[in-house]
Design a protein around this motif. Structure first.
Motif, PDB file in Angstrom:
ATOM      1  N   ASP A  62     -62.264 -15.082  -9.705  1.00 23.27           N
ATOM      2  CA  ASP A  62     -61.806 -14.164  -8.530  1.00 23.27           C
ATOM      3  C   ASP A  62     -60.369 -14.187  -8.146  1.00 23.27           C
ATOM      4  N   PRO A  63     -59.923 -13.029  -8.166  1.00 26.06           N
ATOM      5  CA  PRO A  63     -58.437 -12.835  -7.936  1.00 26.06           C
ATOM      6  C   PRO A  63     -57.919 -13.457  -6.694  1.00 26.06           C
ATOM      7  N   ALA A  64     -58.774 -13.410  -5.741  1.00 25.90           N
ATOM      8  CA  ALA A  64     -58.479 -14.098  -4.214  1.00 25.90           C
ATOM      9  C   ALA A  64     -58.311 -15.443  -4.232  1.00 25.90           C
ATOM     10  N   GLU A  65     -58.936 -15.978  -5.263  1.00 29.53           N
ATOM     11  CA  GLU A  65     -59.082 -17.432  -5.313  1.00 29.53           C
ATOM     12  C   GLU A  65     -57.712 -18.338  -5.039  1.00 29.53           C
ATOM     13  N   PRO A  66     -56.690 -18.125  -5.759  1.00 28.08           N
ATOM     14  CA  PRO A  66     -55.375 -18.679  -5.251  1.00 28.08           C
ATOM     15  C   PRO A  66     -55.001 -18.360  -3.774  1.00 28.08           C
ATOM     16  N   TRP A  94     -47.801 -31.848   6.940  1.00 31.63           N
ATOM     17  CA  TRP A  94     -47.654 -30.582   6.743  1.00 31.63           C
ATOM     18  C   TRP A  94     -47.760 -30.560   5.127  1.00 31.63           C
ATOM     19  N   LYS A  95     -48.697 -29.613   4.348  1.00 25.48           N
ATOM     20  CA  LYS A  95     -48.751 -29.706   2.942  1.00 25.48           C
ATOM     21  C   LYS A  95     -47.939 -28.441   2.476  1.00 25.48           C
ATOM     22  N   TYR A  96     -46.932 -28.841   1.837  1.00 24.86           N
ATOM     23  CA  TYR A  96     -46.107 -27.734   1.138  1.00 24.86           C
ATOM     24  C   TYR A  96     -46.710 -26.818   0.306  1.00 24.86           C
ATOM     25  N   ILE A  97     -46.982 -25.642   0.327  1.00 26.54           N
ATOM     26  CA  ILE A  97     -47.769 -24.719  -0.766  1.00 26.54           C
ATOM     27  C   ILE A  97     -47.003 -24.747  -1.929  1.00 26.54           C
ATOM     28  N   THR A 103     -48.203 -25.432 -10.032  1.00 28.74           N
ATOM     29  CA  THR A 103     -48.315 -25.263 -11.317  1.00 28.74           C
ATOM     30  C   THR A 103     -49.617 -24.734 -11.547  1.00 28.74           C
ATOM     31  N   THR A 104     -50.369 -24.711 -10.615  1.00 32.17           N
ATOM     32  CA  THR A 104     -51.961 -24.237 -10.736  1.00 32.17           C
ATOM     33  C   THR A 104     -52.262 -22.950  -9.863  1.00 32.17           C
ATOM     34  N   GLN A 105     -51.432 -22.665  -9.018  1.00 32.93           N
ATOM     35  CA  GLN A 105     -51.935 -21.443  -8.243  1.00 32.93           C
ATOM     36  C   GLN A 105     -50.730 -20.157  -8.349  1.00 32.93           C
ATOM     37  N   PHE A 106     -49.696 -20.724  -8.857  1.00 32.43           N
ATOM     38  CA  PHE A 106     -48.532 -19.713  -9.366  1.00 32.43           C
ATOM     39  C   PHE A 106     -48.258 -19.328 -10.722  1.00 32.43           C
ATOM     40  N   SER A 107     -47.826 -18.004 -10.832  1.00 30.93           N
ATOM     41  CA  SER A 107     -47.552 -17.746 -12.159  1.00 30.93           C
ATOM     42  C   SER A 107     -46.311 -18.492 -12.723  1.00 30.93           C
ATOM     43  N   LYS A 108     -46.146 -18.533 -14.185  1.00 33.31           N
ATOM     44  CA  LYS A 108     -45.082 -18.982 -14.858  1.00 33.31           C
ATOM     45  C   LYS A 108     -43.830 -18.712 -14.414  1.00 33.31           C
ATOM     46  N   GLY A 109     -43.736 -17.270 -14.346  1.00 29.12           N
ATOM     47  CA  GLY A 109     -42.518 -16.612 -13.723  1.00 29.12           C
ATOM     48  C   GLY A 109     -41.968 -16.909 -12.374  1.00 29.12           C
ATOM     49  N   PHE A 110     -42.959 -16.965 -11.541  1.00 24.73           N
ATOM     50  CA  PHE A 110     -42.914 -17.367 -10.099  1.00 24.73           C
ATOM     51  C   PHE A 110     -42.467 -18.774 -10.184  1.00 24.73           C
ATOM     52  N   VAL A 111     -43.134 -19.817 -10.774  1.00 25.62           N
ATOM     53  CA  VAL A 111     -42.798 -21.191 -10.947  1.00 25.62           C
ATOM     54  C   VAL A 111     -41.276 -21.284 -11.502  1.00 25.62           C
ATOM     55  N   ALA A 112     -40.875 -20.536 -12.434  1.00 27.10           N
ATOM     56  CA  ALA A 112     -39.427 -20.829 -13.055  1.00 27.10           C
ATOM     57  C   ALA A 112     -38.291 -20.302 -11.908  1.00 27.10           C
ATOM     58  N   GLN A 113     -38.711 -19.042 -11.368  1.00 25.22           N
ATOM     59  CA  GLN A 113     -37.825 -18.746 -10.312  1.00 25.22           C
ATOM     60  C   GLN A 113     -37.797 -19.680  -8.948  1.00 25.22           C
ATOM     61  N   TYR A 114     -38.785 -20.153  -8.693  1.00 27.25           N
ATOM     62  CA  TYR A 114     -38.957 -21.153  -7.396  1.00 27.25           C
ATOM     63  C   TYR A 114     -37.988 -22.435  -7.971  1.00 27.25           C
ATOM     64  N   PRO A 167     -56.664 -16.393 -12.660  1.00 28.32           N
ATOM     65  CA  PRO A 167     -55.785 -15.826 -11.652  1.00 28.32           C
ATOM     66  C   PRO A 167     -54.578 -16.583 -11.016  1.00 28.32           C
ATOM     67  N   VAL A 168     -53.535 -15.858 -10.985  1.00 30.03           N
ATOM     68  CA  VAL A 168     -52.430 -16.638 -10.300  1.00 30.03           C
ATOM     69  C   VAL A 168     -51.447 -15.919  -9.581  1.00 30.03           C
ATOM     70  N   ILE A 169     -50.605 -16.468  -8.433  1.00 25.29           N
ATOM     71  CA  ILE A 169     -49.925 -15.665  -7.556  1.00 25.29           C
ATOM     72  C   ILE A 169     -48.762 -15.373  -8.240  1.00 25.29           C
ATOM     73  N   ASN A 170     -48.298 -13.961  -8.222  1.00 24.90           N
ATOM     74  CA  ASN A 170     -47.265 -13.748  -9.016  1.00 24.90           C
ATOM     75  C   ASN A 170     -45.789 -13.300  -7.842  1.00 24.90           C
ATOM     76  N   ASP A 171     -46.244 -12.973  -6.806  1.00 22.51           N
ATOM     77  CA  ASP A 171     -45.430 -12.781  -5.773  1.00 22.51           C
ATOM     78  C   ASP A 171     -45.987 -12.620  -4.238  1.00 22.51           C
ATOM     79  N   ILE A 172     -45.211 -13.018  -3.299  1.00 21.91           N
ATOM     80  CA  ILE A 172     -45.528 -12.661  -1.943  1.00 21.91           C
ATOM     81  C   ILE A 172     -44.757 -11.692  -1.440  1.00 21.91           C
ATOM     82  N   HIS A 173     -45.652 -10.990  -0.391  1.00 23.06           N
ATOM     83  CA  HIS A 173     -44.552  -9.946   0.375  1.00 23.06           C
ATOM     84  C   HIS A 173     -45.046  -9.851   1.730  1.00 23.06           C
TER      85      HIS A 173
END
Length: 176
Positions: A21-25, A44-47, A54-65, A149-155
């Motif tokens: 399910d792409p909505a899961e992350p 407060w749990k930081y997302i 490392t489990t809900q976001f893309s490798k590119g997002f993780v590197a940028q973060y 499925p992983v999150i690659n960006d947030i808008h």
């Protein structure tokens, strides 16, 4: 013939079962965000905690973060990872009420990206009717990576249009 039908059925069931399910992350991130804003969260749990990052976001997002974290929004102890934002990136706020009327709606995938729209009321506890009725929107770009499925960006969507958290991290890295 019977073996062929059984084999075909097994393949179809396996394919359907493995279709993630792409909505899961997004649901996981929103569950945490709703709890954070509930007023009942002990902590407060930081997302972007390591396990979620490392489990809900893309490798590119993780590197940028990780690169943006080298320039935290506030002071941290020497050697500690910092938060590059200083606000909740989902609600685009430091203040708010418990989230109400949260909806999560994935669009059909386009060019390998599923746009998952989340809407919620952040100011429902306010006295002012117009503010109370305001519906905030945030969109998540979800891609498939390593079969999940992983999150690659947030808008965040606002009066000035739609922004990009990846672009914000790029600006932080550049010192802008």
């Amino acid at each position: 013939m019977r073996k062929f039908l059984l084999a075909t059925a097994a393949i179809l069931i396996a394919t359907t079962a493995s279709a993630a399910d792409p909505a899961e992350p997004v649901k996981k991130v929103m569950d945490i965000t709703v709890k954070n804003w509930s007023g009942e969260a002990d902590d407060w749990k930081y997302i972007f905690d390591e396990d979620l990052l490392t489990t809900q976001f893309s490798k590119g997002f993780v590197a940028q973060y990780r690169e943006a974290s080298k320039k935290p929004a506030s002071d941290v102890e020497s050697g500690d990872k910092g938060d590059p934002f200083g606000y909740d990136v989902v609600t685009n706020s430091q203040d708010g009420c418990p989230l109400q009327d949260v909806t999560i709606t994935p669009a059909p995938p386009k060019d390998g990206v599923t746009d998952v729209t989340v809407k919620f009321k952040l100011w429902a506890c306010m006295d002012e009717a117009e503010m109370k009725a305001t519906v905030d929107q945030v969109n998540f770009d979800v891609i498939e990576e390593d079969g999940r499925p992983v999150i690659n960006d947030i808008h965040r969507v606002g009066d000035e249009g739609r922004d990009s958290l990846l672009q914000e991290m790029t600006n932080i890295i550049k010192g802008e």
